[in-house]
Motif scaffolding. Sequence first.
Motif, PDB file in Angstrom:
ATOM      1  N   LEU A 245      38.173  62.926  -1.089  1.00 12.16           N
ATOM      2  CA  LEU A 245      37.955  63.050   0.350  1.00 12.16           C
ATOM      3  C   LEU A 245      38.005  64.534   0.694  1.00 12.16           C
ATOM      4  CD1 LEU A 245      37.698  61.956   3.256  1.00 12.16           C
ATOM      5  CD2 LEU A 245      40.208  61.848   3.322  1.00 12.16           C
ATOM      6  N   ILE A 246      36.889  65.081   1.142  1.00 11.43           N
ATOM      7  CA  ILE A 246      36.797  66.504   1.497  1.00 11.43           C
ATOM      8  C   ILE A 246      36.663  66.592   3.011  1.00 11.43           C
ATOM      9  CG2 ILE A 246      35.542  68.652   1.140  1.00 11.43           C
ATOM     10  CD1 ILE A 246      34.469  67.508  -1.456  1.00 11.43           C
ATOM     11  N   TYR A 247      37.606  67.266   3.652  1.00 10.75           N
ATOM     12  CA  TYR A 247      37.604  67.301   5.115  1.00 10.75           C
ATOM     13  C   TYR A 247      37.841  68.718   5.615  1.00 10.75           C
ATOM     14  CZ  TYR A 247      42.710  67.271   4.536  1.00 10.75           C
ATOM     15  OH  TYR A 247      43.995  67.571   4.171  1.00 10.75           O
ATOM     16  N   GLY A 248      37.293  68.980   6.782  1.00 11.63           N
ATOM     17  CA  GLY A 248      37.449  70.291   7.404  1.00 11.63           C
ATOM     18  C   GLY A 248      36.349  70.524   8.417  1.00 11.63           C
ATOM     19  N   PRO A 249      36.497  71.499   9.307  1.00 10.36           N
ATOM     20  CA  PRO A 249      35.488  71.782  10.334  1.00 10.36           C
ATOM     21  C   PRO A 249      34.146  72.158   9.716  1.00 10.36           C
ATOM     22  CG  PRO A 249      37.544  72.958  10.777  1.00 10.36           C
ATOM     23  CD  PRO A 249      37.656  72.409   9.400  1.00 10.36           C
ATOM     24  N   PRO A 250      33.052  72.039  10.472  1.00 13.83           N
ATOM     25  CA  PRO A 250      31.748  72.474   9.957  1.00 13.83           C
ATOM     26  C   PRO A 250      31.777  73.955   9.572  1.00 13.83           C
ATOM     27  CG  PRO A 250      31.495  71.212  11.993  1.00 13.83           C
ATOM     28  CD  PRO A 250      32.967  71.464  11.831  1.00 13.83           C
TER      29      PRO A 250
END
Length: 477
Positions: A245-250
């Motif tokens: 799961l890779i998450y973060g702002p654009p």
Amino acid sequence: MFTLMEVLKALAPWFTAAVVVVLTPTVKELIPQAVSNYLSSAFQDYFYSRLTYINIEEYGDFAVDQIYYAATIYLRKKINDSPKPKRFICRKAIKQNKPICDIAMGEEVIDNFRDIRLRWKLRVVRTGHHLQLQPPPDKNIFELTFDKRFKKEVVESYLPYVIDRAEEIQREKKGMKLYSPNCRRDHNLPTGQEWSCTILEHAATFDKLAMSPELKRSIKDDLDRFVTRKEWYKKVGRAWKRGYLIYGPPGTGKSTLIAAMANHLDFDVYFFDISNVDSDSMLRQILLTISNRSMIVFEDIDCTQLGKRGEEKKDVYSYSYRKYTLSGLLNAMDGLWSSCGEEQIIVFTTNHKDQLDQLDPALFRPGRMDMHVPMSYCTMDLFKMLASTYLDFTEDHKLYGQIEELLANAEATPAEIAEEFSRTEDADAALEAVVEYLKQKKIAKKSSRTEAPGAEKSSRTEDPGAALGAVVIAEES
């Protein structure tokens, strides 16, 4: 001592072959038709009865047949060595180094294996009638012909050899492929047309990635451990797959990280848009056609409207009704169907991890999403990595102290910093441009924070005086 009849019987096949071969139309006119037919029949009965045919169809029940797929790859290497084929099918993608040649329909390729002569022929089998409104698609098959005496050796040794050799050729290939699904809503998928692809050439590597060294090392070690643990997954009874799961702002580098992972493993990448899927059966059909040694990427998983199990819409007439379900996705990922593929990486991405609580927690539990990877705004360490990559600048600079202070408040993404760096190759000018950009970001962020409370307070009343008073109180607080 052989009798005359025994000698004649032993020589009969060879005599028959010689007669049939040398018979010309002129000679045929001089002998009775019955005799000519008998000799031709005896020739075919003797020689063709010694042959065995194996038909290998292109598609099985759910996906491309493994032997057919392996034979396609294997025969590309054999075309030049075989004297048989005279027609080829050649194609070349723009980014490919050289053309790929396959045998044309009806052509043959001769192969030899342990002194066994084998003949491959590509054929098409018509499965429908031309008067049918929707006839089933025709079947492509490989027809493999050889002496029937070697049937056991061909089935038990030669075909496994073809599969193993094809896998070696695939591992030796240069360049990865990027796949995109062809599915469209309310359209059935013809078997074999689930994906379109192009050559993937992305320069991203872990060395160039703007990421903390500790996290970078952790991901690389996890990937390296995964690809070497086939027997371990088999021992513990799990599908040979791993989830990230890779998450973060654009703009924080999620897609770049995926490219770096693919380059590190030399895996093909399948980008999957689940919103175009009409049903669980279509989802399963598409996922089952994904090859081994690949990455399956679900972008913006928070936007898929999967909901939670038991909460799917039941109104089939609703415009927003989704026929695919969370249960269907989970079963395809790591249920019984997941055993149909191995050595696969499944990646979910999201810009808003805080919104994932709207989805079922089962989607992100260990065993499905084994590693959660945060992608953050640019820190000073990441900034120095970017400066080294874009400007070849590795020394401290007088502006670094000011930049570090600005980065703590500006919330700039690595993509934004990289854009400023890409405008000039002069290190001093680039760093000055970054300082100015971060100042503007800081001002804009401060303005948005001060304007929002006032707008909220003023919207509660239509009295101008009361609204202004509310804004002042909000700013002071």
